[in-house]
Design an enzyme around this catalytic site. Structure first.
Site: not given
Ligand code: GLN
Length: 250
Positions: A78, A202, A204
């Protein structure tokens, strides 16, 4: 053999808990010199702008870039995926520093804001071929990014259909930036490029540990022969209990 987890912000405890479940030591990384003690690195999800500011404050960027260049395995989940991308769009004004290395363009909040977070079953043939188990894996997308474009060396491990509203708009607006999606009907949500692994979701936070074991196999492929140390990392009993109690969403 130890796996570092960048522990500036975000879901680093959850990654360490999964590593522990599969018998591998996870080490919290907050300072550049700590990277010398690990053979691979996970960059967790969280908030990429905040994480970038903290990484800058702790002077971590040069060491992180060096780590990637040395060919050591790095997995970004992410916000971690955003960190690894060569190019990010939909950023806050002024942008944010990236580690780079992953030949792709990522849209920072492609799927929308926090309330547009969702879960979806993803088709993961390559993961299933390597790790066994079902052909699909649960993806938890939290204010998730997506990869809009990937270079020829990037292997796509999972993609996801673009929500129909975005298709009709044929563009995505974040802040004052307008990003063309074009005629695509899918975005990429998991990739591998050599020593780099990146997922927009995610793993995890789920009971499926295959992404973590896939990453550990990359360690062996990238030169480190998987002699992983098991058991305790350097934390006290209370922290340990906290990690063991972390929820797993099934
Ligand atoms: N979109 C988020 C960001 O810009 C990331 C979201 C996440 O890590 N769950 O940091």
């Amino acid at each position: 053999m130890a796996v570092g987890v960048l522990a500036l912000q975000g879901s680093f405890n959850e990654h360490i808990a999964v590593l522990r479940r599969i018998g591998v030591k996870g080490i919290e990384i907050r300072k550049p010199e700590q990277l010398q003690n690990v053979h691979a690195l996970i960059i967790p999800g969280g908030e990429s702008t905040t994480m970038a500011k903290l990484a800058e404050y702790h002077n971590l960027f040069p060491a992180l870039r060096e780590f990637v260049k040395m060919g050591k395995p790095v997995w970004g989940t992410c916000a971690g995926l955003i960190f690894l991308a060569n190019k990010a769009v939909g950023q806050k004004e002024g942008g944010q520093e990236l580690i780079g290395g992953l030949d792709c363009t990522v849209h920072r909040n492609f799927f929308g804001s926090q309330i547009q977070s969702f879960e979806a079953e993803l088709s993961v043939p390559e993961l299933a071929a390597k790790e066994g188990g079902p052909q699909s894996s649960r993806g938890v997308f939290i204010r998730a990014p997506a990869i809009l474009e990937a270079g020829p060396e990037v292997e796509v491990l999972a993609d996801y259909p673009i929500p129909s509203k975005k298709l009709t708009d044929s563009k995505s607006v974040t802040g004052n930036q307008e990003v063309k999606i074009g005629s695509k009907d899918k975005v990429i949500v998991a990739v591998r490029q050599g020593n780099l692994l990146a997922t927009a979701f995610h793993p995890e936070l789920t009971a499926d540990t295959r992404w973590h074991s896939y990453f550990l196999k990359m360690m062996a492929e990238c030169g480190d022969q998987g002699n992983f140390s098991t058991g305790g990392d350097d934390i006290n009993d209370n922290q340990q209990q906290l990690r063991n109690d972390l929820p797993i969403f099934q």
